[in-house]
Design a protein around this motif. Sequence first.
Motif, short mmCIF file in Angstrom:
data_model
loop_
_atom_site.label_atom_id
_atom_site.label_comp_id
_atom_site.label_asym_id
_atom_site.label_seq_id
_atom_site.Cartn_x
_atom_site.Cartn_y
_atom_site.Cartn_z
N ALA A 14 0.67 -1.37 -0.02
CA ALA A 14 0.04 -0.11 0.21
C ALA A 14 0.69 1.26 0.05
O ALA A 14 0.64 2.10 -0.68
CB ALA A 14 -0.97 0.00 1.10
N LYS A 15 1.93 1.27 0.66
CA LYS A 15 2.93 2.22 0.69
C LYS A 15 3.47 2.53 -0.68
O LYS A 15 3.93 3.76 -0.97
CB LYS A 15 3.88 2.18 2.00
CG LYS A 15 3.45 2.50 3.22
CD LYS A 15 3.03 4.22 3.61
CE LYS A 15 2.55 4.36 4.88
NZ LYS A 15 2.21 5.66 5.05
N VAL A 16 3.89 1.50 -1.21
CA VAL A 16 4.66 1.67 -2.42
C VAL A 16 3.56 2.11 -3.39
O VAL A 16 3.90 3.22 -4.16
CB VAL A 16 4.96 0.24 -3.32
CG1 VAL A 16 5.32 0.50 -4.63
CG2 VAL A 16 5.89 -0.14 -2.48
N TYR A 17 2.23 2.09 -3.45
CA TYR A 17 1.24 2.74 -4.40
C TYR A 17 1.18 4.10 -3.77
O TYR A 17 1.16 5.09 -4.72
CB TYR A 17 -0.15 2.05 -3.96
CG TYR A 17 -1.51 2.90 -4.75
CD1 TYR A 17 -1.86 2.45 -5.87
CD2 TYR A 17 -1.72 3.75 -3.91
CE1 TYR A 17 -2.67 3.20 -6.46
CE2 TYR A 17 -3.09 4.71 -4.64
CZ TYR A 17 -3.38 4.25 -5.79
OH TYR A 17 -4.36 4.78 -6.43
N GLY A 18 1.04 4.48 -2.45
CA GLY A 18 1.08 5.69 -2.21
C GLY A 18 2.17 6.59 -2.63
O GLY A 18 2.38 7.84 -2.96
N HIS A 19 3.55 6.01 -2.75
CA HIS A 19 4.48 6.48 -2.98
C HIS A 19 4.38 7.10 -4.60
O HIS A 19 4.97 8.27 -4.93
CB HIS A 19 5.77 5.78 -2.91
CG HIS A 19 7.04 6.36 -3.19
ND1 HIS A 19 7.83 7.15 -2.39
CD2 HIS A 19 7.82 6.13 -4.24
CE1 HIS A 19 9.01 7.62 -2.98
NE2 HIS A 19 9.18 6.68 -4.10
N TRP A 20 4.13 6.00 -5.54
CA TRP A 20 4.21 6.25 -6.80
C TRP A 20 2.83 7.17 -7.21
O TRP A 20 3.16 7.90 -7.99
CB TRP A 20 4.01 4.75 -7.63
CG TRP A 20 5.45 4.39 -7.85
CD1 TRP A 20 5.94 3.31 -7.06
CD2 TRP A 20 6.53 4.93 -8.40
NE1 TRP A 20 7.04 3.02 -7.51
CE2 TRP A 20 7.55 3.87 -8.09
CE3 TRP A 20 6.60 5.90 -9.06
CZ2 TRP A 20 8.69 4.16 -8.70
CZ3 TRP A 20 7.89 6.03 -9.79
CH2 TRP A 20 8.98 5.38 -9.69
N ILE A 21 1.73 7.12 -6.55
CA ILE A 21 0.80 7.92 -6.91
C ILE A 21 1.06 9.65 -6.53
O ILE A 21 0.83 10.63 -7.24
CB ILE A 21 -0.53 7.57 -6.14
CG1 ILE A 21 -1.94 8.27 -7.05
CG2 ILE A 21 -0.68 8.02 -4.72
CD1 ILE A 21 -2.26 7.82 -8.19
N THR A 22 1.96 9.69 -5.64
CA THR A 22 2.51 10.92 -5.10
C THR A 22 3.16 11.63 -6.17
O THR A 22 3.22 12.72 -6.89
CB THR A 22 3.20 11.14 -3.82
OG1 THR A 22 2.20 10.39 -2.89
CG2 THR A 22 3.86 12.42 -3.41
N ILE A 23 4.05 10.59 -6.92
CA ILE A 23 5.31 11.07 -7.98
C ILE A 23 4.08 11.31 -9.21
O ILE A 23 4.66 12.07 -9.67
CB ILE A 23 6.08 9.99 -8.04
CG1 ILE A 23 7.02 9.75 -6.98
CG2 ILE A 23 6.80 10.17 -9.45
CD1 ILE A 23 8.03 8.74 -6.87
N ASN A 24 3.36 10.42 -9.23
CA ASN A 24 2.33 10.57 -10.65
C ASN A 24 1.75 11.94 -10.46
O ASN A 24 1.43 12.65 -11.54
CB ASN A 24 1.36 9.54 -10.81
CG ASN A 24 0.55 9.52 -11.83
OD1 ASN A 24 -0.67 10.16 -11.92
ND2 ASN A 24 1.31 9.45 -12.93
#
Length: 325
Positions: free
Chosen positions: A152-162
Amino acid sequence: MAQKRALITGITGQDGSYLAEFLLSKNYQVFGLTRRTSTPNYERIKHIEDKIKLLPGDLLDQQSLTSAVDYSAPDEIYNLAAQSFVATSWSQPVLTGEFTALGVTRMLEAVRQIKPKAKFYQASSSEMFGMVHESPQSESTQFHPRSPYGVAKVYGHWITINYRESYDLFAVSGILFNHESPRRGLEFVTRKISHGVAKIYLGQANEIILGNLDAKRDWGFAGDYVKAMWLMLQQPKAQDFVVATGENHSVREFVEQAFKAVNITNWKKYVKTSKEYIRPAEVDFLIGDATKAKEALSWKPTVSFKELVAMMVKADVDLLKKNSR
Ligand code: NAP
Ligand code: G4F
């Protein structure tokens, strides 16, 4: 200069409370998102409650997040709210995904629609490195999460970058390694140990039951880490940073050091292990490389491992003494 405004989600948590104190010391107007509970859980912020403005909201509820951003009109947003306990993420994987992953998108949507000029901080985690591909781990290390929380944190990380790349938001992600304090939740291993040792020292318990004593973590002091969050939002350009001490210790060493803090040397007689606390997949070894934060943010940790353990044990001894008066 006009007073800066900050919105903190997760203000009732360990990091939220230290960050609120830190921002108040910098003369910010601080707003905090809190979810409805049947009994108030403001233990960590009760000493500053009259200086901050609490707003109702939940990571599951888009409208409440949008309203909180609208009402607070923040210059800076710190998204710290999450289901943050790794072990629970196996028993509640869907809820963890809703809070810890999609909750980030909901916050970013609120920012994009209401206050796109606000600077946004996302609380990413060293759990994303999981089964580590190299040591120490830095901003360029590949992720290999080992729990539904880590995923879930990996998703949060990449959506922030996105959102940074798609909408040009000032959105950054701090990849923080474990940070602890006397305000840590009792379910996390460091506080479980400091509290357990304090009880044994005061004659209120005679054992601590733990899981994997061999796991190694890079443990720092939470008070130092919230300063790094703020520093990231003061940079001219939005970038992601690893924040860590660069030193790691095993759970066993933490136990040993905690008993040492109250002058108990024969600690093995008090510590048992149980399968109950063994995880379906473990993160065995984390150690961070915070060179980028040191160079670009001039950030460095101020509390050593020994000092951190001693601080936590002392605080629990004092707390238990106070509660038994
Ligand atoms: P924490 O003490 O567990 O605090 C979590 C906060 O999130 C609490 O205020 C909690 O509110 C709030 N929250 C949970 N679910 C929510 C929801 N659905 N809606 C609104 N608020 C919700 O965690 P922490 O140690 O301060 O960590 C802060 C953040 O950093 C988390 O995102 C964590 O995953 C991340 N992180 C922590 C570490 C660490 O070592 N501490 C390292 C890396 C990343 P309640 O009080 O109502 O439960
Ligand atoms: O204290 P922990 O539960 O923290 P964990 O899993 O490292 O996660 C924390 O740090 C992350 C950053 O890396 C954050 F993102 C996350 O939100 C959280 O703050 O467990 C630490 C280690 C694990 O290897 C665990 O297996 O301690 C081991 N352990 C051994 N006995 C135990 C126990 N953990 C807990 N909670 N309880 C035990 O009895």
